[in-house]
Design a protein around this motif. Structure first.
Motif, PDB file in Angstrom:
ATOM      1  N   SER A   1      24.632 -51.760 -12.842  1.00  0.00           N
ATOM      2  CA  SER A   1      25.093 -51.935 -11.464  1.00  0.00           C
ATOM      3  C   SER A   1      24.682 -53.315 -10.980  1.00  0.00           C
ATOM      4  CB  SER A   1      24.485 -50.842 -10.574  1.00  0.00           C
ATOM      5  OG  SER A   1      23.084 -50.887 -10.620  1.00  0.00           O
ATOM      6  N   TYR A   2      25.604 -54.011 -10.366  1.00  0.00           N
ATOM      7  CA  TYR A   2      25.358 -55.366  -9.903  1.00  0.00           C
ATOM      8  C   TYR A   2      25.300 -55.390  -8.368  1.00  0.00           C
ATOM      9  CZ  TYR A   2      26.717 -56.594 -14.657  1.00  0.00           C
ATOM     10  OH  TYR A   2      26.802 -56.681 -16.021  1.00  0.00           O
ATOM     11  N   THR A   3      24.497 -56.284  -7.838  1.00  0.00           N
ATOM     12  CA  THR A   3      24.424 -56.473  -6.388  1.00  0.00           C
ATOM     13  C   THR A   3      24.720 -57.923  -6.065  1.00  0.00           C
ATOM     14  OG1 THR A   3      22.042 -56.946  -6.510  1.00  0.00           O
ATOM     15  CG2 THR A   3      22.694 -54.654  -6.132  1.00  0.00           C
ATOM     16  N   TYR A   4      25.213 -58.141  -4.868  1.00  0.00           N
ATOM     17  CA  TYR A   4      25.515 -59.492  -4.421  1.00  0.00           C
ATOM     18  C   TYR A   4      25.269 -59.558  -2.919  1.00  0.00           C
ATOM     19  CZ  TYR A   4      29.886 -57.136  -3.202  1.00  0.00           C
ATOM     20  OH  TYR A   4      30.804 -56.255  -2.710  1.00  0.00           O
ATOM     21  N   ASP A   5      25.120 -60.766  -2.404  1.00  0.00           N
ATOM     22  CA  ASP A   5      24.877 -60.938  -0.975  1.00  0.00           C
ATOM     23  C   ASP A   5      26.039 -60.383  -0.164  1.00  0.00           C
ATOM     24  OD1 ASP A   5      22.496 -62.154  -1.513  1.00  0.00           O
ATOM     25  OD2 ASP A   5      23.313 -64.207  -1.448  1.00  0.00           O
ATOM     26  N   GLY A   6      25.711 -59.600   0.848  1.00  0.00           N
ATOM     27  CA  GLY A   6      26.747 -59.002   1.680  1.00  0.00           C
ATOM     28  C   GLY A   6      27.139 -57.609   1.241  1.00  0.00           C
ATOM     29  N   MET A   7      26.718 -57.220   0.057  1.00  0.00           N
ATOM     30  CA  MET A   7      27.021 -55.874  -0.430  1.00  0.00           C
ATOM     31  C   MET A   7      26.174 -54.864   0.333  1.00  0.00           C
ATOM     32  SD  MET A   7      26.673 -54.484  -4.331  1.00  0.00           S
ATOM     33  CE  MET A   7      27.074 -52.783  -4.753  1.00  0.00           C
ATOM     34  N   PRO A   8      26.773 -53.725   0.757  1.00  0.00           N
ATOM     35  CA  PRO A   8      25.980 -52.732   1.493  1.00  0.00           C
ATOM     36  C   PRO A   8      24.810 -52.219   0.667  1.00  0.00           C
ATOM     37  CG  PRO A   8      28.325 -52.272   1.701  1.00  0.00           C
ATOM     38  CD  PRO A   8      28.193 -53.350   0.668  1.00  0.00           C
ATOM     39  N   VAL A   9      23.710 -51.970   1.342  1.00  0.00           N
ATOM     40  CA  VAL A   9      22.534 -51.399   0.699  1.00  0.00           C
ATOM     41  C   VAL A   9      22.761 -49.900   0.511  1.00  0.00           C
ATOM     42  CG1 VAL A   9      20.077 -50.900   0.985  1.00  0.00           C
ATOM     43  CG2 VAL A   9      20.993 -53.131   1.660  1.00  0.00           C
ATOM     44  N   ALA A  10      22.505 -49.400  -0.701  1.00  0.00           N
ATOM     45  CA  ALA A  10      22.695 -47.980  -0.987  1.00  0.00           C
ATOM     46  C   ALA A  10      21.428 -47.211  -0.645  1.00  0.00           C
ATOM     47  CB  ALA A  10      23.061 -47.784  -2.455  1.00  0.00           C
ATOM     48  N   VAL A  11      21.555 -46.247   0.261  1.00  0.00           N
ATOM     49  CA  VAL A  11      20.421 -45.422   0.674  1.00  0.00           C
ATOM     50  C   VAL A  11      20.806 -43.958   0.493  1.00  0.00           C
ATOM     51  CG1 VAL A  11      18.862 -44.796   2.561  1.00  0.00           C
ATOM     52  CG2 VAL A  11      19.700 -47.153   2.368  1.00  0.00           C
ATOM     53  N   ASN A  12      20.013 -43.223  -0.274  1.00  0.00           N
ATOM     54  CA  ASN A  12      20.266 -41.804  -0.516  1.00  0.00           C
ATOM     55  C   ASN A  12      19.291 -40.958   0.297  1.00  0.00           C
ATOM     56  OD1 ASN A  12      22.160 -42.628  -2.416  1.00  0.00           O
ATOM     57  ND2 ASN A  12      20.682 -42.573  -4.085  1.00  0.00           N
ATOM     58  N   ILE A  13      19.841 -39.953   0.988  1.00  0.00           N
ATOM     59  CA  ILE A  13      19.018 -39.099   1.842  1.00  0.00           C
ATOM     60  C   ILE A  13      19.421 -37.636   1.638  1.00  0.00           C
ATOM     61  CG2 ILE A  13      18.789 -40.916   3.587  1.00  0.00           C
ATOM     62  CD1 ILE A  13      20.868 -39.381   5.253  1.00  0.00           C
ATOM     63  N   PRO A  14      18.562 -36.673   2.023  1.00  0.00           N
ATOM     64  CA  PRO A  14      18.952 -35.258   1.975  1.00  0.00           C
ATOM     65  C   PRO A  14      20.095 -34.991   2.948  1.00  0.00           C
ATOM     66  CG  PRO A  14      16.564 -35.497   2.169  1.00  0.00           C
ATOM     67  CD  PRO A  14      17.152 -36.847   2.420  1.00  0.00           C
ATOM     68  N   TYR A  15      21.071 -34.196   2.522  1.00  0.00           N
ATOM     69  CA  TYR A  15      22.228 -33.948   3.398  1.00  0.00           C
ATOM     70  C   TYR A  15      21.820 -33.239   4.686  1.00  0.00           C
ATOM     71  CZ  TYR A  15      22.432 -29.023   1.823  1.00  0.00           C
ATOM     72  OH  TYR A  15      22.137 -27.708   1.562  1.00  0.00           O
ATOM     73  N   SER A  16      20.735 -32.468   4.620  1.00  0.00           N
ATOM     74  CA  SER A  16      20.292 -31.721   5.799  1.00  0.00           C
ATOM     75  C   SER A  16      19.761 -32.626   6.899  1.00  0.00           C
ATOM     76  CB  SER A  16      19.218 -30.704   5.406  1.00  0.00           C
ATOM     77  OG  SER A  16      18.159 -31.344   4.704  1.00  0.00           O
ATOM     78  N   SER A  17      19.403 -33.883   6.559  1.00  0.00           N
ATOM     79  CA  SER A  17      18.874 -34.799   7.573  1.00  0.00           C
ATOM     80  C   SER A  17      19.986 -35.572   8.274  1.00  0.00           C
ATOM     81  CB  SER A  17      17.886 -35.782   6.943  1.00  0.00           C
ATOM     82  OG  SER A  17      18.557 -36.613   6.004  1.00  0.00           O
ATOM     83  N   MET A  18      21.243 -35.333   7.893  1.00  0.00           N
ATOM     84  CA  MET A  18      22.356 -36.068   8.493  1.00  0.00           C
ATOM     85  C   MET A  18      22.885 -35.413   9.751  1.00  0.00           C
ATOM     86  SD  MET A  18      23.275 -38.956   7.269  1.00  0.00           S
ATOM     87  CE  MET A  18      24.874 -39.065   8.057  1.00  0.00           C
ATOM     88  N   GLU A  19      22.539 -34.149   9.970  1.00  0.00           N
ATOM     89  CA  GLU A  19      23.148 -33.428  11.092  1.00  0.00           C
ATOM     90  C   GLU A  19      22.805 -34.064  12.430  1.00  0.00           C
ATOM     91  OE1 GLU A  19      23.736 -28.847  12.670  1.00  0.00           O
ATOM     92  OE2 GLU A  19      22.506 -29.263  10.908  1.00  0.00           O
ATOM     93  N   ASP A  20      21.551 -34.422  12.634  1.00  0.00           N
ATOM     94  CA  ASP A  20      21.160 -35.048  13.898  1.00  0.00           C
ATOM     95  C   ASP A  20      21.675 -36.480  13.997  1.00  0.00           C
ATOM     96  OD1 ASP A  20      19.832 -32.754  14.556  1.00  0.00           O
ATOM     97  OD2 ASP A  20      17.886 -33.449  13.800  1.00  0.00           O
ATOM     98  N   LEU A  21      21.773 -37.149  12.857  1.00  0.00           N
ATOM     99  CA  LEU A  21      22.157 -38.560  12.861  1.00  0.00           C
ATOM    100  C   LEU A  21      23.652 -38.750  13.070  1.00  0.00           C
ATOM    101  CD1 LEU A  21      21.146 -41.469  12.492  1.00  0.00           C
ATOM    102  CD2 LEU A  21      21.582 -41.217  10.045  1.00  0.00           C
TER     103      LEU A  21
END
Length: 410
Positions: A196-216
């Motif tokens: 996997s390659y990264t470059y400037d301006g590429m979105p940062v990948a952040v993985n979280i538990p799906y259960s923590s998305m409800e409030d967000l």
């Protein structure tokens, strides 16, 4: 049998007497056979290496998604469905994956984020290798903890270091903000082909538990798709049928085709077929040189007939049969192509190992040529067939010469 041995002996003597011409005659056969063997061996070696590495990344994985008809009927995959699928004996893990756009601000600046809400078996399905900390699991899912996992490359972009376990990351998504504690940092597996390659301006990948998305983001526990890690020793289709049966039973929609399945095995098969077609096409193009080589054999044999007209006349006047003269020249043509084929096989194998060695050094993976005894046998047989086929006309021409006319020629 003794006569055939005599013809072979005479053919070998004639080839040795005209070494330069014989080598040039064989050159087309050598190039053709060597090219075909090298290309097929490299193609098989590349395919085997790709299959090995891809299988290590996603072997046994099955993707199940909700069809448009199911969405219309508001039939989504639920958290209870995920748990039911996890309880199937042939299933080793299940992951859900829903993506959202977000942003964060750190001391290094502002960053766009690709926020991925995942399930309890995310580490297994993502084939993640941890550098620091741990991946979230079933406990974090059940408790809806605000934790996250990022890669070491993204950690360096965000904080200037990858040792960030325990740090907080403030994420804004859909005008809502929440702070997530970094509990794990992943790293790219070594010796992998697919980097996997990264470059400037590429979105940062952040993985979280799906259960923590409800409030967000106001996301409910409903999903469009899930990924399943099945037992690699079993046929993926069997596992897929079991999963679909469980989902259809829970949603009471048997026969409605609400759930669509694509296995990793199907993807690998499609890739192999595509690579096989490319290899076959290139081999066909390389094989054209065999046709050219065969024509070269025919031309040289015609020259040989012309040069040896008087010899043929003497043999026929002494009682040599037409079939004997024909077999003599056919033997010579066959021996030329067999020798050329054997040299081509050796050069093809050496070329395959040499090219694979260069490829391995340049792309960072070990490719071993797939030398196939079947391909070698077919190549040898084909080279013999080329010699016999293109030697028939000169042999017939020699056999049909009149003894009187042949003796008149100088």
């Amino acid at each position: 049998m003794g006569g055939l041995f005599e013809y072979i002996k005479m053919a070998v003597q004639n080839i040795r007497a005209n070494k330069g011409r014989s080598f040039l005659t064989m050159l087309g056969i050598i190039i053709g056979i060597a090219s075909v063997i090298a290309i097929v061996s490299i193609g098989e070696g590349t395919k085997n290496q790709m299959n090995s590495e891809i299988d290590g990344i996603g072997g046994g994985q099955i993707a199940v998604s909700v069809s448009n008809d199911a969405i219309t009927e508001s039939e989504f995959i639920t958290a209870e469905d995920v748990q039911a699928v996890r309880e199937i004996d042939t299933v080793e893990g299940v992951n859900v994956s829903e993506s959202y756009d977000g942003e964060t601000v750190t001391g290094k600046g502002n960053f766009s984020i690709m926020l991925t809400a995942e399930g309890p078996d995310a580490k297994l399905l993502n084939n993640s290798e941890m550098k620091y900390g741990n991946y979230f699991g079933e406990n974090e899912i059940e408790e809806g903890k605000n934790v996250c996992v990022i890669s070491d490359a993204d950690a360096k972009r965000l904080f200037g270091t990858d040792d960030v376990v325990g740090m907080n990351l403030d994420i804004t998504c859909y005008d809502s903000s929440k702070s997530f504690r970094i509990m794990g940092v992943t790293t790219q597996k070594e010796n992998g082909t697919f980097v996997s390659y990264t470059y400037d301006g590429m979105p940062v990948a952040v993985n979280i538990p799906y259960s923590s998305m409800e409030d967000l983001a106001g996301a409910a526990d409903e999903f469009y798709s899930l990924t399943i890690q099945g037992d690699k020793t079993l046929d993926s289709q069997i596992i897929a049928d079991q999963v679909v049966h469980v989902l259809e039973k829970r949603h009471q929609c048997a026969g409605e085709e609400y759930f669509q399945v694509q296995s990793f095995q199907d993807v690998m098969q499609s890739m192999n077929e595509m690579l096989g077609m490319v290899t076959a096409f290139i081999s066909f193009v390389a094989g054209i040189s065999l046709l050219v080589g065969g024509i070269g054999v025919m031309n040289i044999m015609l020259v040989s007939v012309t040069e040896r007209t008087r010899e043929i006349g003497i043999r026929k006047s002494l009682g040599a049969k037409t079939s004997s003269i024909m077999l003599q020249f056919l033997a010579e043509a066959a021996i030329l192509t067999v020798i050329g084929g054997l040299i081509g096989i050796i050069l093809g194998i050496l070329a395959a190992y040499g090219i694979c060695s260069v490829m391995s050094g340049s792309i960072g993976m070990t490719i071993t040529p797939g030398i196939s005894p079947t391909v070698i046998f077919v190549a040898t047989l084909f080279s013999c067939a080329v010699g016999v086929f293109f030697g028939i006309y000169p042999a017939k021409k020699a056999a049909r010469l009149s003894p009187i006319e042949a003796l008149r020629r100088n």
